[in-house]
Design an enzyme around this catalytic site. Structure first.
Site, PDB file in Angstrom:
ATOM      1  N   LYS A 118      17.869  -1.460  51.744  1.00  0.00           N
ATOM      2  CA  LYS A 118      18.467  -1.536  50.409  1.00  0.00           C
ATOM      3  C   LYS A 118      19.567  -2.589  50.329  1.00  0.00           C
ATOM      4  O   LYS A 118      19.757  -3.214  49.288  1.00  0.00           O
ATOM      5  CB  LYS A 118      19.018  -0.164  50.007  1.00  0.00           C
ATOM      6  CG  LYS A 118      17.931   0.875  49.744  1.00  0.00           C
ATOM      7  CD  LYS A 118      18.505   2.176  49.222  1.00  0.00           C
ATOM      8  CE  LYS A 118      17.402   3.169  48.891  1.00  0.00           C
ATOM      9  NZ  LYS A 118      17.917   4.425  48.310  1.00  0.00           N
ATOM     10  N   LYS A 210       4.289   0.681  47.657  1.00  0.00           N
ATOM     11  CA  LYS A 210       4.597   1.950  47.017  1.00  0.00           C
ATOM     12  C   LYS A 210       4.834   1.755  45.523  1.00  0.00           C
ATOM     13  O   LYS A 210       5.423   0.752  45.103  1.00  0.00           O
ATOM     14  CB  LYS A 210       5.840   2.563  47.668  1.00  0.00           C
ATOM     15  CG  LYS A 210       6.103   4.012  47.306  1.00  0.00           C
ATOM     16  CD  LYS A 210       7.272   4.561  48.120  1.00  0.00           C
ATOM     17  CE  LYS A 210       7.579   5.998  47.755  1.00  0.00           C
ATOM     18  NZ  LYS A 210       8.737   6.523  48.510  1.00  0.00           N
ATOM     19  N   LYS A 213       9.608   1.766  40.237  1.00  0.00           N
ATOM     20  CA  LYS A 213      10.130   1.381  38.928  1.00  0.00           C
ATOM     21  C   LYS A 213      10.646  -0.050  38.941  1.00  0.00           C
ATOM     22  O   LYS A 213      10.790  -0.673  37.888  1.00  0.00           O
ATOM     23  CB  LYS A 213      11.249   2.330  38.511  1.00  0.00           C
ATOM     24  CG  LYS A 213      12.580   2.078  39.209  1.00  0.00           C
ATOM     25  CD  LYS A 213      13.666   2.967  38.687  1.00  0.00           C
ATOM     26  CE  LYS A 213      15.012   2.588  39.285  1.00  0.00           C
ATOM     27  NZ  LYS A 213      15.508   1.268  38.849  1.00  0.00           N
TER      28      LYS A 213
END
Length: 350
Positions: A118, A210, A213
């Site tokens: 991240k 995956k 959004k």
């Protein structure tokens, strides 16, 4: 010591809940409420660990928190029987996280792969919260002394950290735990709950990635707010290959897009992939997609409709669910915080 069997899970209010969130998490939340005492948390404190440009600011956070709550309710979670609340309403999450910061070891956090992914290359510019959020996650779970946690594959490492923190706290304060009248360890060792044939739903445009959004293409995902026509359009446009569907699961291994669509069908129909291939093996994708459209619309359209109703005309009810859940969660949390303070030796108001 026998711990009360309790499930805890949290969902970040980051907007655009999609089919992956539903099949990978929410549908299992609904099933678990039939067999367990459940606490389902909208983890708004986790949402702000990334830059404000990502989580969208105060108005967006409020909107997303209510949308996730509406998704829980619309999907079938009963807020009267189970606890639904947003994390920031219970101060014990932050209190216990600080205590666990003093229990967890730096080396444990340095091994967390999610932070590396991240934060990317600019790790020095990442927030301390992003680095430390696995400790807050441990506090979320252990504040309610939860015994079971529904997790995806990408969160299993964080649950292991939670178990390490639980074990170290129990070992470090074993004498004080006993002196305070507790039999055995104070915190449980939470177990992962991984269920369902499609716990990992992939992009409709690329079966190796995956569903997310953050994907630039809205056609890569089915949002829980999509209407019937949009769902149908996205499934019909989903990437496939030229071969017919195989008759056995082994035939899906080199075909990620086919595997994804069969997995989605299996999860939505609560059947196995093998069962789906027995029915559709040898069929062309056009016919299979038509059946998948009918199934997806049947399962997802009512959820989208109820979410829209709740978030446009019944926000008072949504907020009341969160407030009521916060009060009920707070009672459990306060008991844990009191016991932990006594165990550590903090002097506090009684």
């Amino acid at each position: 010591m026998a711990f009360t069997q309790r499930v805890f899970s949290g969902v970040q209010p980051t907007g655009n809940l999609h089919l992956g969130n539903y099949l990978g998490a929410i549908v299992n939340f609904v099933k678990l409420q039939e067999t367990h005492n459940c606490i389902y948390c909208v983890v708004d404190m986790h949402a702000v660990t990334v830059p404000i440009s990502v989580w969208g600011g105060p108005d967006e956070l409020r909107r997303n928190t209510r949308e996730v709550t509406a998704a829980f309710i619309a999907s079938g979670i009963d807020p009267k029987k189970q606890i639904i609340f947003n994390q920031s309403q219970v101060s014990g999450h932050a209190e216990l996280a600080w205590i666990f910061n003093c229990v967890a070891r730096l080396g444990w956090l340095n091994r967390m792969t999610q932070f590396k992914e991240k934060a990317g290359k600019d790790r020095e510019n990442a927030s301390v919260g992003l680095y430390d959020y696995p400790v807050l996650m441990a506090a979320d779970i252990l504040l309610y002394r939860a015994t079971h946690v529904p997790v995806g594959e990408d969160q299993k490492q964080h649950l292991e950290l939670c178990r390490d923190i639980s074990q170290k706290f129990n070992n470090d304060f074993s004498e004080s735990i006993a002196a305070q009248g507790h039999e055995g360890p104070y915190f449980p060792m939470p177990e992962p709950v991984i269920t369902g044939p499609a716990t990992r739903v992939m992009s409709l445009r690329d079966g190796t990635k995956k569903m997310s959004k953050s994907d630039a293409s809205d056609n890569s995902r089915i949002n829980l707010t999509d209407d019937a026509d949009t769902i149908a359009q996205k499934i019909r446009k989903a990437k496939t290959d030229p071969e017919p569907l195989p008759s056995e699961e082994k035939g899906l291994e080199p075909r990620p897009e086919a595997d994804n669509l069969v997995g989605i069908y299996a999860a939505l129909s609560n059947r196995s992939k093998a069962d789906i291939l027995t029915e559709f093996g040898g069929a062309q994708f056009s016919g299979f997609k038509s059946s998948l459209v009918d199934l997806a619309v049947e399962k997802l359209s009512p959820i989208a409709g109820e979410m829209k109703r709740l978030t446009t005309s019944d926000l008072t009810y949504v907020d009341q669910v969160l407030a009521d859940g916060g009060e009920r969660a707070g009672i459990i949390a306060a008991e844990t915080i009191k016991s932990v303070k006594d165990i550590i030796g903090f002097v506090h108001k009684r």
